[in-house]
Structures are given as C-alpha cells and as structure tokens.
Design a protein around this motif. Structure first.
Motif, PDB file in Angstrom:
ATOM      1  N   ALA A  86      44.373  43.218  41.151  1.00  0.00           N
ATOM      2  CA  ALA A  86      43.337  44.102  40.623  1.00  0.00           C
ATOM      3  C   ALA A  86      43.920  45.104  39.632  1.00  0.00           C
ATOM      4  O   ALA A  86      43.322  45.356  38.573  1.00  0.00           O
ATOM      5  CB  ALA A  86      42.644  44.835  41.770  1.00  0.00           C
ATOM      6  N   ILE A 135      38.931  40.698  33.632  1.00  0.00           N
ATOM      7  CA  ILE A 135      38.762  40.258  35.024  1.00  0.00           C
ATOM      8  C   ILE A 135      38.278  38.814  35.107  1.00  0.00           C
ATOM      9  O   ILE A 135      37.857  38.355  36.171  1.00  0.00           O
ATOM     10  CB  ILE A 135      37.780  41.170  35.785  1.00  0.00           C
ATOM     11  CG1 ILE A 135      36.404  41.156  35.115  1.00  0.00           C
ATOM     12  CG2 ILE A 135      38.327  42.591  35.897  1.00  0.00           C
ATOM     13  CD1 ILE A 135      35.309  41.793  35.949  1.00  0.00           C
ATOM     14  N   PHE A 169      39.761  47.278  42.618  1.00  0.00           N
ATOM     15  CA  PHE A 169      38.873  46.236  42.103  1.00  0.00           C
ATOM     16  C   PHE A 169      37.748  46.842  41.263  1.00  0.00           C
ATOM     17  O   PHE A 169      37.458  46.369  40.147  1.00  0.00           O
ATOM     18  CB  PHE A 169      38.290  45.428  43.270  1.00  0.00           C
ATOM     19  CG  PHE A 169      37.394  44.298  42.840  1.00  0.00           C
ATOM     20  CD1 PHE A 169      37.922  43.073  42.507  1.00  0.00           C
ATOM     21  CD2 PHE A 169      36.014  44.471  42.772  1.00  0.00           C
ATOM     22  CE1 PHE A 169      37.101  42.025  42.093  1.00  0.00           C
ATOM     23  CE2 PHE A 169      35.186  43.443  42.367  1.00  0.00           C
ATOM     24  CZ  PHE A 169      35.736  42.209  42.026  1.00  0.00           C
TER      25      PHE A 169
END
Length: 311
Positions: A51, A60, A302
């Motif tokens: 992350a 991502i 995250f």
C-alpha cells in the motif's frame, strides 16, 4: 495422542479439527492452518509495503492483485517455515507441554513426510513469487537464508526474536520490490520498524513457554527481560511506531496513513497496559491481537494510496 485426529495442545477448536479430512489434519497442523495468526502477522508487513509503495507510485492499478498474491504467499510460506521449524525442533517440542502433541513428536507425521510437505509448500510459494518482476523474485529468495537459520537461534542467543523479526518483516521490502523494482530508504526504515514490532509481540508470545524454556535451556527475550518485559515493550513498540512514522514521512504519506499509524500505536499501548506475563492465556490473546493492530495500519495506508492515486 498419536492418532490423525488428535488436537495439538496449543490449538483450540477450529476448522481443521471439525471439518478437514482426518488424513489431512497432521499436515494442516504442520503448516499451522489450524492457527493462522502467524500467517496474518507475516502478511501484515507485505500489505503495509504494498500500500505504501502504491501511494509513492500514485498508482493502485495492480494493488488488488498484489494484495491477493501476498495473501497466498504469506500463508504457504509461513506453513513451509513452520514445517521446517517443527522438523528442526522435534526433540525440543517433545519436552514442552504446549508443543509435545505437534504432528512430528506425536508420531502423526514422519520426518521424510514432513520434508516432502515442506517442498510442496515451497513450490506453491515459488509459483506466487514468479508472478513478480526479477528484482522482486531475487529479493524474495534472499529471505530463505534467514528462515533456514531461525529455528537454531533459540539455542545460541537470548535474542532469537531479532532473527524472527528479520524473517517476518521481509514483506516490508517486498511491496517496494514488486511495485517499484527497488529498495529505498523508505522500504528499509519500514522494515526496521516492523522488526521492532515483531520483537515486541513475539516476546509476549514467548512468555507462554517461559518456564519450560528455562528448564530445557531454550533462550528468548521473554526470559531475558522477565519482570522488565513491560519496559522492554515500551522501547520496542515505541521504536516500531517511530520508525514507521519516519517511513511515512519519507514516502510523503497523507492524513489517512497517519491516522492508521495513530490507531496502530494506540493498540500497542493497550497491549502493554493489559499484559500480565504470568497469565499464559492472556499472553496468547494479546499476541493474537497484533493482527488487528496491523490491519488498522494497513487500512490507513490503503486509503492513503487510493487518495494519492486519484490526485
């Protein structure tokens, strides 16, 4: 005690005991799938680094796949590591109340069978590793040296938890190796912070066996610190939070990551406050709670990665 259905002394009721085919239970116990907390703890630094590296990259797109692959890899490689540990510790395990009913000392699995199962798990781990870039593959393979020597450390040093930290924190490097194909200062500082965290939580875990370990000559930080364990935890947990904080600064992390770190730190403070080293059952519960501490930090990292990728 030697039957395939015998429950390991340091396990409680779980799916292995109740639902797994009887022939498979000794092997599932070798890989600790009846007690997956260690796999979760191995996984946490992997997810942290994945992350954090995604946040650094502002991308991502591959993070969900990396999260899944790390999950599979952590569980199979922790199983392989535990199998190796049980092979090397089979004589010692037979002398400790909590571990004497493990599959090898209990006669449920022979040493050659355990070796074959070890190879099988390692091959699955290799398949997962080969999904990554060449640098990540080499980085992952390098960890095997530490994994191989760890079981012997408790015989020669009061600090086997440091070697465990080196092994269990390796994932803090892997996320950067996979995502950015490099290891930089951020990855190394995150790795150091994770090592401090592992030393802390495994000291708590080792207090379950302190009396037996002292009798058979096994060394650990639990025996080394003794009544000073709370002070030692303040040092190592404090180092963990400080070093991870430095990693966040180096990575340019945002508010969500810092909130995750704050929640992680609060959980560690609660552990120190709640701990009673004379209560083995409580030690085990607090040790297991580190999965929740790790997930709190991961959640913050995250969310931060998602926010940074959207900017």
């Amino acid at each position: 005690m030697s039957g395939a259905g015998s429950r390991v002394a340091d396990a409680t009721g779980n799916w292995v005991d109740t639902h797994a085919p009887p022939w498979s239970r000794p092997y599932l116990r070798l890989s600790r799938l009846d007690r997956p907390i260690g796999s979760w703890l191995l996984l946490m630094p992997c997810w942290w680094s994945a992350a954090l590296a995604a946040g650094v990259a502002h991308d991502i797109s591959r993070l969900p796949l990396i999260i899944v692959l790390f999950f599979i890899g952590a569980f199979v490689m922790r199983g392989a590591g535990c199998t190796w540990n049980d092979i090397t510790d089979r004589d010692l395990d037979a002398k400790v109340e909590r571990t004497r009913s493990r599959p090898i000392p209990a006669g449920q699995v022979s040493v050659p069978q355990a070796f074959a199962f070890l190879v099988f798990q390692a091959l699955i781990g290799l398949v997962v590793l080969l999904q990554f870039n060449r640098f990540a593959v080499l980085t992952g393979i390098a960890s095997l040296i530490i994994v191989a020597v760890y079981p012997f450390m408790k015989r020669i040093t009061w600090w086997p938890q440091i070697v465990l930290g080196l092994a269990f924190s390796w994932g803090a490097l892997m996320g950067f190796a996979v995502t950015l194909s490099r290891l930089d200062a951020t990855a190394l500082v995150l790795y150091a912070g994770s090592i401090a965290w592992v030393i802390g939580y495994d000291t708590i875990y080792a207090h379950q066996d302190a009396e037996d370990d002292a009798l058979i000559g096994i060394k650990s930080t639990a025996l080394l610190f003794g009544a000073r364990t709370h002070q030692a935890l303040m040092v190592f947990y404090g180092l963990a939070v400080a070093l991870i904080g430095v990693a966040l600064m180096l990575a340019g992390a945002g508010v969500a990551a810092w909130l995750g770190l704050a929640a992680f730190a609060a959980h560690l403070v609660w552990q120190i406050w709640r701990l009673e080293i004379s209560d083995p059952a409580l030690c085990l519960r607090i040790f297991k709670s580190n999965r929740d501490a790790g997930l709190l930090l991961f959640a913050g990292l995250f969310v931060d990665a998602v926010i940074r990728a959207a900017v």
